[in-house]
Motif scaffolding. Structure first.
Motif, PDB file in Angstrom:
ATOM      1  N   ARG A  75      59.884 100.251 -58.751  1.00  0.00           N
ATOM      2  CA  ARG A  75      58.526  99.722 -58.945  1.00  0.00           C
ATOM      3  C   ARG A  75      58.620  98.455 -59.777  1.00  0.00           C
ATOM      4  O   ARG A  75      59.341  98.372 -60.760  1.00  0.00           O
ATOM      5  N   TYR A  76      57.838  97.465 -59.450  1.00  0.00           N
ATOM      6  CA  TYR A  76      57.746  96.161 -60.105  1.00  0.00           C
ATOM      7  C   TYR A  76      58.915  95.251 -59.768  1.00  0.00           C
ATOM      8  O   TYR A  76      58.913  94.070 -60.133  1.00  0.00           O
ATOM      9  N   ARG A  77      59.944  95.766 -59.081  1.00  0.00           N
ATOM     10  CA  ARG A  77      61.051  94.904 -58.634  1.00  0.00           C
ATOM     11  C   ARG A  77      60.971  94.636 -57.139  1.00  0.00           C
ATOM     12  O   ARG A  77      61.347  93.571 -56.657  1.00  0.00           O
ATOM     13  N   TRP A  78      60.472  95.637 -56.386  1.00  0.00           N
ATOM     14  CA  TRP A  78      60.491  95.557 -54.935  1.00  0.00           C
ATOM     15  C   TRP A  78      59.085  95.695 -54.383  1.00  0.00           C
ATOM     16  O   TRP A  78      58.209  96.287 -55.005  1.00  0.00           O
ATOM     17  N   THR A  79      58.918  95.181 -53.159  1.00  0.00           N
ATOM     18  CA  THR A  79      57.614  95.234 -52.509  1.00  0.00           C
ATOM     19  C   THR A  79      57.770  95.623 -51.048  1.00  0.00           C
ATOM     20  O   THR A  79      58.548  94.997 -50.314  1.00  0.00           O
ATOM     21  N   ILE A  80      57.013  96.646 -50.640  1.00  0.00           N
ATOM     22  CA  ILE A  80      56.975  97.016 -49.233  1.00  0.00           C
ATOM     23  C   ILE A  80      55.699  96.440 -48.633  1.00  0.00           C
ATOM     24  O   ILE A  80      54.630  96.471 -49.261  1.00  0.00           O
ATOM     25  N   SER A  81      55.796  95.926 -47.423  1.00  0.00           N
ATOM     26  CA  SER A  81      54.627  95.314 -46.800  1.00  0.00           C
ATOM     27  C   SER A  81      54.717  95.469 -45.294  1.00  0.00           C
ATOM     28  O   SER A  81      55.798  95.718 -44.734  1.00  0.00           O
ATOM     29  N   ARG A  82      53.568  95.327 -44.653  1.00  0.00           N
ATOM     30  CA  ARG A  82      53.557  95.322 -43.195  1.00  0.00           C
ATOM     31  C   ARG A  82      54.219  94.053 -42.680  1.00  0.00           C
ATOM     32  O   ARG A  82      54.076  92.989 -43.273  1.00  0.00           O
ATOM     33  N   GLY A  83      54.911  94.210 -41.555  1.00  0.00           N
ATOM     34  CA  GLY A  83      55.502  93.053 -40.930  1.00  0.00           C
ATOM     35  C   GLY A  83      54.521  92.373 -39.996  1.00  0.00           C
ATOM     36  O   GLY A  83      53.307  92.459 -40.178  1.00  0.00           O
ATOM     37  N   ARG A  84      55.048  91.771 -38.968  1.00  0.00           N
ATOM     38  CA  ARG A  84      54.203  91.006 -38.044  1.00  0.00           C
ATOM     39  C   ARG A  84      53.330  91.894 -37.176  1.00  0.00           C
ATOM     40  O   ARG A  84      52.404  91.425 -36.524  1.00  0.00           O
ATOM     41  N   SER A  85      53.599  93.194 -37.146  1.00  0.00           N
ATOM     42  CA  SER A  85      52.749  94.120 -36.411  1.00  0.00           C
ATOM     43  C   SER A  85      52.660  95.418 -37.194  1.00  0.00           C
ATOM     44  O   SER A  85      53.390  95.628 -38.160  1.00  0.00           O
ATOM     45  N   SER A  86      51.779  96.309 -36.766  1.00  0.00           N
ATOM     46  CA  SER A  86      51.621  97.588 -37.459  1.00  0.00           C
ATOM     47  C   SER A  86      52.817  98.497 -37.223  1.00  0.00           C
ATOM     48  O   SER A  86      52.922  99.557 -37.838  1.00  0.00           O
ATOM     49  N   TYR A  87      53.717  98.093 -36.343  1.00  0.00           N
ATOM     50  CA  TYR A  87      54.911  98.879 -36.073  1.00  0.00           C
ATOM     51  C   TYR A  87      56.113  98.391 -36.873  1.00  0.00           C
ATOM     52  O   TYR A  87      57.219  98.873 -36.664  1.00  0.00           O
ATOM     53  N   THR A  88      55.887  97.460 -37.768  1.00  0.00           N
ATOM     54  CA  THR A  88      56.981  96.911 -38.562  1.00  0.00           C
ATOM     55  C   THR A  88      56.634  96.925 -40.042  1.00  0.00           C
ATOM     56  O   THR A  88      55.455  96.893 -40.418  1.00  0.00           O
ATOM     57  N   ALA A  89      57.657  96.985 -40.865  1.00  0.00           N
ATOM     58  CA  ALA A  89      57.468  96.909 -42.313  1.00  0.00           C
ATOM     59  C   ALA A  89      58.712  96.292 -42.921  1.00  0.00           C
ATOM     60  O   ALA A  89      59.826  96.498 -42.438  1.00  0.00           O
ATOM     61  N   ASP A  90      58.486  95.538 -43.983  1.00  0.00           N
ATOM     62  CA  ASP A  90      59.584  94.885 -44.687  1.00  0.00           C
ATOM     63  C   ASP A  90      59.669  95.412 -46.107  1.00  0.00           C
ATOM     64  O   ASP A  90      58.669  95.827 -46.693  1.00  0.00           O
ATOM     65  N   LEU A  91      60.870  95.369 -46.652  1.00  0.00           N
ATOM     66  CA  LEU A  91      61.088  95.738 -48.047  1.00  0.00           C
ATOM     67  C   LEU A  91      61.749  94.540 -48.732  1.00  0.00           C
ATOM     68  O   LEU A  91      62.913  94.239 -48.453  1.00  0.00           O
ATOM     69  N   GLN A  92      60.995  93.863 -49.570  1.00  0.00           N
ATOM     70  CA  GLN A  92      61.516  92.745 -50.338  1.00  0.00           C
ATOM     71  C   GLN A  92      62.125  93.287 -51.620  1.00  0.00           C
ATOM     72  O   GLN A  92      61.418  93.884 -52.437  1.00  0.00           O
ATOM     73  N   MET A  93      63.434  93.067 -51.766  1.00  0.00           N
ATOM     74  CA  MET A  93      64.154  93.618 -52.914  1.00  0.00           C
ATOM     75  C   MET A  93      64.597  92.470 -53.803  1.00  0.00           C
ATOM     76  O   MET A  93      65.451  91.658 -53.407  1.00  0.00           O
ATOM     77  N   ASP A  94      64.006  92.397 -54.977  1.00  0.00           N
ATOM     78  CA  ASP A  94      64.353  91.361 -55.959  1.00  0.00           C
ATOM     79  C   ASP A  94      65.023  91.995 -57.165  1.00  0.00           C
ATOM     80  O   ASP A  94      64.954  93.201 -57.363  1.00  0.00           O
ATOM     81  N   SER A  95      65.660  91.168 -57.958  1.00  0.00           N
ATOM     82  CA  SER A  95      66.330  91.638 -59.179  1.00  0.00           C
ATOM     83  C   SER A  95      67.264  92.793 -58.873  1.00  0.00           C
ATOM     84  O   SER A  95      67.258  93.822 -59.566  1.00  0.00           O
ATOM     85  N   LEU A  96      68.065  92.641 -57.853  1.00  0.00           N
ATOM     86  CA  LEU A  96      68.964  93.714 -57.441  1.00  0.00           C
ATOM     87  C   LEU A  96      70.008  94.001 -58.502  1.00  0.00           C
ATOM     88  O   LEU A  96      70.484  93.096 -59.202  1.00  0.00           O
TER      89      LEU A  96
END
Length: 121
Positions: A63-84
């Motif tokens: 929490r507070y390091r990474w962000t999950i979000s919808r991708g270009r469609s409702s069938y996709t999702a991305d996980l942005q991982m920062d401060s690894l």
């Protein structure tokens, strides 16, 4: 249904990676898309989840390091991982809870094959 997870790689501590997950094949509705990870000798653990209404949940460790979000469609999702960190090294799996045209109205969990993330110190 099939789930394709991708985007892993090798980075140094403090770096970033973006994982992507895409579900396909007879999908009628997706309830949640989640990311889990598994390190050698450890159990698979929950990392992040996004619901169909956009609500998100995270493990305390990311929490507070990474962000999950919808991708270009409702069938996709991305996980942005920062401060690894080195302890983030693991195989990351996408899990999609979906109703398909063959699931007889039930939601079932579909898993990707995993993508390796390695963080060096």
């Amino acid at each position: 249904a099939q789930v394709a997870d991708s985007g892993g790689g090798s980075v140094q501590a403090g770096g970033s990676l973006r994982l992507s997950c895409e579900a396909s094949g007879g999908i009628v509705h997706i309830d949640t898309i989640a990311w889990h990870r598994q390190s050698p000798g450890k159990q698979r653990e929950f990392i992040a989840r996004i619901f169909s209404n956009g609500e998100t949940k995270y493990a305390d460790s990311v929490r507070y390091r990474w962000t999950i979000s919808r991708g270009r469609s409702s069938y996709t999702a991305d996980l942005q991982m920062d401060s690894l960190r080195p302890d983030d090294s693991a195989v990351y799996y996408c899990a999609v809870n979906a109703r398909t045209d063959t699931s007889r109205g039930y939601y079932e969990m579909y898993w990707g094959r995993g993508t390796q993330v390695t963080v060096s110190s």
